[in-house]
Design an enzyme around this catalytic site. Sequence first.
Site, PDB file in Angstrom:
ATOM      1  N   THR A   1       1.351  -3.743   4.164  1.00  0.00           N
ATOM      2  CA  THR A   1       1.501  -4.572   5.663  1.00  0.00           C
ATOM      3  C   THR A   1       1.057  -6.082   6.022  1.00  0.00           C
ATOM      4  O   THR A   1       1.411  -6.399   6.669  1.00  0.00           O
ATOM      5  CB  THR A   1       0.748  -3.512   5.903  1.00  0.00           C
ATOM      6  OG1 THR A   1      -0.478  -3.598   5.475  1.00  0.00           O
ATOM      7  CG2 THR A   1       1.126  -1.877   6.688  1.00  0.00           C
ATOM      8  N   ASP A   2       0.452  -6.619   5.146  1.00  0.00           N
ATOM      9  CA  ASP A   2      -0.378  -7.722   5.233  1.00  0.00           C
ATOM     10  C   ASP A   2       0.161  -8.999   6.622  1.00  0.00           C
ATOM     11  O   ASP A   2       0.373  -9.479   7.151  1.00  0.00           O
ATOM     12  CB  ASP A   2      -1.184  -8.244   4.100  1.00  0.00           C
ATOM     13  CG  ASP A   2      -2.511  -7.195   4.208  1.00  0.00           C
ATOM     14  OD1 ASP A   2      -2.595  -6.470   4.652  1.00  0.00           O
ATOM     15  OD2 ASP A   2      -3.430  -7.230   2.781  1.00  0.00           O
TER      16      ASP A   2
ATOM     17  N   THR B   1       1.208  -0.947  -0.117  1.00  0.00           N
ATOM     18  CA  THR B   1       0.295   0.200  -0.085  1.00  0.00           C
ATOM     19  C   THR B   1       0.597   1.235   0.404  1.00  0.00           C
ATOM     20  O   THR B   1       0.453   2.571  -0.715  1.00  0.00           O
ATOM     21  CB  THR B   1      -0.909  -0.050   0.757  1.00  0.00           C
ATOM     22  OG1 THR B   1      -1.781  -1.239   1.421  1.00  0.00           O
ATOM     23  CG2 THR B   1      -1.301   1.110   1.566  1.00  0.00           C
TER      24      THR B   1
ATOM     25  N   SER C   1       2.017  -7.793  -0.920  1.00  0.00           N
ATOM     26  CA  SER C   1       2.381  -8.531   0.240  1.00  0.00           C
ATOM     27  C   SER C   1       2.090  -9.944   0.542  1.00  0.00           C
ATOM     28  O   SER C   1       3.189 -11.021   0.462  1.00  0.00           O
ATOM     29  CB  SER C   1       3.528  -7.758   1.843  1.00  0.00           C
ATOM     30  OG  SER C   1       2.418  -8.038   2.231  1.00  0.00           O
TER      31      SER C   1
HETATM   32  C1  SIN Z   1       0.132  -5.380   1.224  1.00  0.00           C
HETATM   33  O1  SIN Z   1      -0.053  -5.741   2.133  1.00  0.00           O
HETATM   34  O2  SIN Z   1       0.336  -5.048   0.239  1.00  0.00           O
HETATM   35  C2  SIN Z   1      -1.890  -4.239   0.867  1.00  0.00           C
HETATM   36  C3  SIN Z   1      -1.664  -4.223   2.432  1.00  0.00           C
HETATM   37  C4  SIN Z   1      -0.983  -3.251   2.955  1.00  0.00           C
HETATM   38  O3  SIN Z   1      -0.043  -2.947   2.510  1.00  0.00           O
HETATM   39  O4  SIN Z   1      -1.585  -2.338   3.431  1.00  0.00           O
END
Ligand code: SIN
Length: 360
Positions: free
Chosen positions: A129-130, A49, A96
């Site tokens: 973040t995932d 993200t 991710s």
């Molecule tokens: C991801 O993990 O690529 C999508 C969600 C995020 O980055 O918050």
Amino acid sequence: MWRSIISFLFFSVALCQPFLFQKRSSNISDFISFNASLPNVTIFAMGGTIAGYASSSTETVDYAAGSVGIATLVDAVPAIKNFSNIRGVQVTNVGSEELTPANVLNLTQLILAEVAKPDVHGIVVTHGTDSLEETAMFLDMTVNTTKPIVVVGAMRPSTAISADGPMNLLNAVVVAASNRSIGRGTMILLNDRIGSAFYTTKTNGNMLDTFKSYEAGFLGMILDQRPHFFYSPATPTGKVHFDVSNTTELPAVEILYGYQGLNPNLAKAAVDLGAKGLVLAGMGAASWTDPGNEVIDGLISNQSIPVVYSHRTMDGFSDYYYNGIPSYFQNPQKARYMLMLSINAGYSIQNITDIFSLEY
Ligand code: SIN
């Protein structure tokens, strides 16, 4: 004076080598400006993200993660050049959830090569973040360095009003460039808080203050581009180092979720499909059903499959569980990488039990 000139030559050559004569593209940014008095930080970009793009500045849900290149991300934060010289490397650009152990192994090997360069002060990894905590945990166990490694993401895409990515990126570079950050292992930085990769986890799918380390606490915070650490550098109890410098492929390890009436044979199916180890996200402190434990015992005794009992609860301590290996504080996704690295190192079930019990 001579030190500055040598440093300038070294870093300039190192920076230019991979993309000599290339025009700066949306994928690669070499240093923005070189100032010999500033530390050198390398940013490895994985997507997420923080590199997300939406067609409207109010859109924070329906956007494409991993769309914007590292050069654009760095350009959005001109203040970075006050703290560090930057080399940007686009490793992947995906959400991710698409990353695999092979991607993470590749990232580790790139970072191992980078931290071996005397003039590189620190590393930043931009990441979705995932699954950010999984990559951060893997790096913490495989990159044996005192140099700061900071894994950073964002909860709002780069196109959003009040996007959190630019400030998070600036803060991550500041932490990676700071001498205060030396010897603290791999860190996770979002929302002005600095946590240890060993303990920090994502707790909320939507909110900016999602990364938490409830039991162990944060390492520190960042305020006005100055990292404040609460303690002197320390190593988490039970942190182990694995050498993956010559590893080309990691063994498959699957996670099974625990719930009322779970199907005991899913464990057997996972092994039949090629899993070399299992992690159980058990109920409470790692409970598994009696019929489930029977199947697990068979896999351990008859097929020498190491099985780690972890917990689906966010925090807590799993200790004694049947013939399996307790994960202690590690949640299933972090225990999975610890088990994968242990199997990769050729350890027996007893060795693996000993490694996990270092946290005890
Ligand atoms: C991801 O993990 O690529 C999508 C969600 C995020 O980055 O918050």
